[in-house]
Scaffold this active site. Structure first.
Site, mmCIF file in Angstrom:
data_model
loop_
_atom_site.group_PDB
_atom_site.id
_atom_site.type_symbol
_atom_site.label_atom_id
_atom_site.label_comp_id
_atom_site.label_asym_id
_atom_site.label_seq_id
_atom_site.Cartn_x
_atom_site.Cartn_y
_atom_site.Cartn_z
ATOM 1 N N ARG A 1 10.813 -3.222 9.948
ATOM 2 C CA ARG A 1 10.295 -2.194 10.852
ATOM 3 C C ARG A 1 10.133 -2.847 12.233
ATOM 4 O O ARG A 1 10.071 -4.075 12.319
ATOM 5 C CB ARG A 1 8.921 -1.742 10.309
ATOM 6 C CG ARG A 1 8.550 -0.320 10.612
ATOM 7 C CD ARG A 1 7.379 0.139 9.745
ATOM 8 N NE ARG A 1 6.127 -0.519 10.089
ATOM 9 C CZ ARG A 1 5.043 -0.477 9.335
ATOM 10 N NH1 ARG A 1 5.047 0.175 8.190
ATOM 11 N NH2 ARG A 1 3.937 -1.101 9.712
ATOM 12 N N LYS B 1 0.835 -1.216 0.000
ATOM 13 C CA LYS B 1 0.000 0.000 0.000
ATOM 14 C C LYS B 1 0.861 1.255 0.000
ATOM 15 O O LYS B 1 0.684 2.154 -0.815
ATOM 16 C CB LYS B 1 -0.915 0.033 1.257
ATOM 17 C CG LYS B 1 -1.832 -1.166 1.387
ATOM 18 C CD LYS B 1 -2.748 -1.057 2.615
ATOM 19 C CE LYS B 1 -2.032 -1.067 3.955
ATOM 20 N NZ LYS B 1 -1.353 -2.330 4.299
HETATM 21 P P1 AP5 Z 1 4.770 -1.578 1.932
HETATM 22 O O1 AP5 Z 1 4.486 -0.738 0.741
HETATM 23 O O2 AP5 Z 1 5.427 -0.979 3.104
HETATM 24 O O3 AP5 Z 1 3.432 -2.347 2.366
HETATM 25 P P2 AP5 Z 1 2.215 -1.827 3.192
HETATM 26 O O4 AP5 Z 1 1.005 -2.469 2.606
HETATM 27 O O5 AP5 Z 1 2.224 -0.349 3.309
HETATM 28 O O6 AP5 Z 1 2.554 -2.555 4.580
HETATM 29 P P3 AP5 Z 1 2.568 -1.996 6.053
HETATM 30 O O7 AP5 Z 1 3.394 -2.938 6.839
HETATM 31 O O8 AP5 Z 1 2.868 -0.556 6.099
HETATM 32 O O9 AP5 Z 1 1.043 -2.220 6.376
HETATM 33 P P4 AP5 Z 1 0.308 -2.120 7.686
HETATM 34 O O10 AP5 Z 1 -1.079 -1.911 7.197
HETATM 35 O O11 AP5 Z 1 0.514 -3.280 8.582
HETATM 36 O O12 AP5 Z 1 1.019 -0.899 8.456
HETATM 37 P P5 AP5 Z 1 0.554 0.558 8.829
HETATM 38 O O13 AP5 Z 1 1.752 1.410 8.856
HETATM 39 O O14 AP5 Z 1 -0.608 0.973 8.020
HETATM 40 O O15 AP5 Z 1 5.625 -2.837 1.427
HETATM 41 C C1 AP5 Z 1 6.140 -3.763 2.357
HETATM 42 C C2 AP5 Z 1 7.546 -4.203 1.901
HETATM 43 O O16 AP5 Z 1 7.420 -4.864 0.647
HETATM 44 C C3 AP5 Z 1 8.503 -3.029 1.663
HETATM 45 O O17 AP5 Z 1 9.773 -3.389 2.081
HETATM 46 C C4 AP5 Z 1 8.451 -2.804 0.145
HETATM 47 O O18 AP5 Z 1 9.639 -2.284 -0.356
HETATM 48 C C5 AP5 Z 1 8.209 -4.218 -0.353
HETATM 49 N N1 AP5 Z 1 7.449 -4.266 -1.606
HETATM 50 C C6 AP5 Z 1 6.405 -3.457 -1.964
HETATM 51 N N2 AP5 Z 1 5.956 -3.812 -3.184
HETATM 52 C C7 AP5 Z 1 6.717 -4.873 -3.590
HETATM 53 C C8 AP5 Z 1 6.720 -5.700 -4.772
HETATM 54 N N3 AP5 Z 1 5.847 -5.498 -5.777
HETATM 55 N N4 AP5 Z 1 7.613 -6.689 -4.822
HETATM 56 C C9 AP5 Z 1 8.494 -6.905 -3.808
HETATM 57 N N5 AP5 Z 1 8.550 -6.166 -2.675
HETATM 58 C C10 AP5 Z 1 7.662 -5.158 -2.574
HETATM 59 O O19 AP5 Z 1 0.029 0.339 10.332
HETATM 60 C C11 AP5 Z 1 0.918 0.003 11.367
HETATM 61 C C12 AP5 Z 1 0.163 -0.082 12.682
HETATM 62 O O20 AP5 Z 1 -0.419 1.203 12.982
HETATM 63 C C13 AP5 Z 1 -1.026 -1.048 12.703
HETATM 64 O O21 AP5 Z 1 -0.622 -2.374 13.010
HETATM 65 C C14 AP5 Z 1 -1.896 -0.430 13.798
HETATM 66 O O22 AP5 Z 1 -1.410 -0.750 15.064
HETATM 67 C C15 AP5 Z 1 -1.697 1.059 13.578
HETATM 68 N N6 AP5 Z 1 -2.697 1.658 12.671
HETATM 69 C C16 AP5 Z 1 -2.453 2.246 11.475
HETATM 70 N N7 AP5 Z 1 -3.588 2.694 10.922
HETATM 71 C C17 AP5 Z 1 -4.579 2.382 11.788
HETATM 72 C C18 AP5 Z 1 -5.982 2.566 11.744
HETATM 73 N N8 AP5 Z 1 -6.602 3.175 10.702
HETATM 74 N N9 AP5 Z 1 -6.695 2.106 12.799
HETATM 75 C C19 AP5 Z 1 -6.104 1.502 13.848
HETATM 76 N N10 AP5 Z 1 -4.780 1.287 13.933
HETATM 77 C C20 AP5 Z 1 -4.022 1.727 12.907
HETATM 78 MG MG MG Z 2 2.455 1.018 4.908
#
Ligand code: AP5
Ligand code: MG
Length: 188
Positions: A129, A13
């Site tokens: 991370r 994402k």
């Molecule tokens: P990346 O692009 O970072 O993936 P992502 O989908 O953004 O994954 P996240 O880990 O950020 O998702 P998340 O939803 O768990 O975390 P968030 O920060 O939202 O890609 C991942 C890796 O893959 C990277 O190294 C990238 O380079 C690689 N990659 C990408 N595309 C690729 C490809 N095509 N091929 C190969 N490699 C590739 O949330 C974190 C925490 O915050 C949550 O757990 C929760 O506690 C809290 N939180 C956030 N939002 C909320 C909310 N709305 N409500 C409640 N809690 C929340």
């Molecule tokens: Mg993310």
């Protein structure tokens, strides 16, 4: 242009959202990034979020809605925005709908990125991370299944959901996203 990215941890994402910022000229709002920044700065929101994030649980809706209500009313959001990781619960989605209805600014689409689970784990393991430890990843995936995946039907019923294959290279995924965006009138 108001677009949501939905998908499990590690699906890409954030990676794709960053590319789209340049393509569409709208801001990328990641609640995960906003909460991590609040933790770094030691704000009240950061202190209240820390234990949830570090154990892989969702941060309570009230906290997330508090920061998003403020952020979405900033001037740079007037032309639209790309939401990444928000909404993540039905309560957040209904709050967003009320916010959008009050401003007569409807959502253009919800893009669901999909990849195989072993690929998710591999992508997260190579990033490192602090919430990318195997046990925390499992917890994040569990919360995605239980609390966030019901949003897929929520948006499907409204005709807003677009499924996108997230396997393959970043360029391949970006091309698929561009194709979907052009069908909903959201190209550059
Ligand atoms: P990346 O692009 O970072 O993936 P992502 O989908 O953004 O994954 P996240 O880990 O950020 O998702 P998340 O939803 O768990 O975390 P968030 O920060 O939202 O890609 C991942 C890796 O893959 C990277 O190294 C990238 O380079 C690689 N990659 C990408 N595309 C690729 C490809 N095509 N091929 C190969 N490699 C590739 O949330 C974190 C925490 O915050 C949550 O757990 C929760 O506690 C809290 N939180 C956030 N939002 C909320 C909310 N709305 N409500 C409640 N809690 C929340
Ligand atoms: Mg993310």
């Amino acid at each position: 242009m108001r677009i949501i990215f939905v998908g499990p941890p590690g699906v890409g994402k954030g990676t794709q959202a960053q590319r789209l910022v340049a393509y569409l000229g709208i801001p990328h709002l990641s609640t995960g990034e906003m909460l991590r920044q609040a933790m770094e700065e030691g704000t009240e929101v950061g202190r209240l979020s820390q234990a949830h994030i570090q154990s892989g649980k969702l941060v309570p809706d009230e906290i997330v809605l508090r920061i998003m209500d403020e952020r979405l009313d900033q001037p740079d959001c007037r032309r639209g925005y790309l939401l990444d990781g928000f909404p993540r619960t039905i309560k957040q989605a209904t709050a967003l709908d009320e916010f959008l209805a009050a401003r007569q600014t409807p959502l253009c689409g919800a893009l669901e990125l999909k990849v195989d689970e072993d690929q998710l784990v591999a992508r997260l393991a190579s990033r490192g991370r602090t919430d990318d430890e195997p046990e925390i990843i499992r917890e994040r995936l569990r919360h995605y299944g239980a609390q966030t995946s019901p949003l897929l039907d929520y948006y499907r019923r409204r005709g807003l959901l677009h499924e996108i294959n997230g396997m393959g290279t970043q360029d391949e995924v970006f091309e698929r996203i561009q194709r979907v965006l052009s069908t909903i009138g959201a190209k550059k």
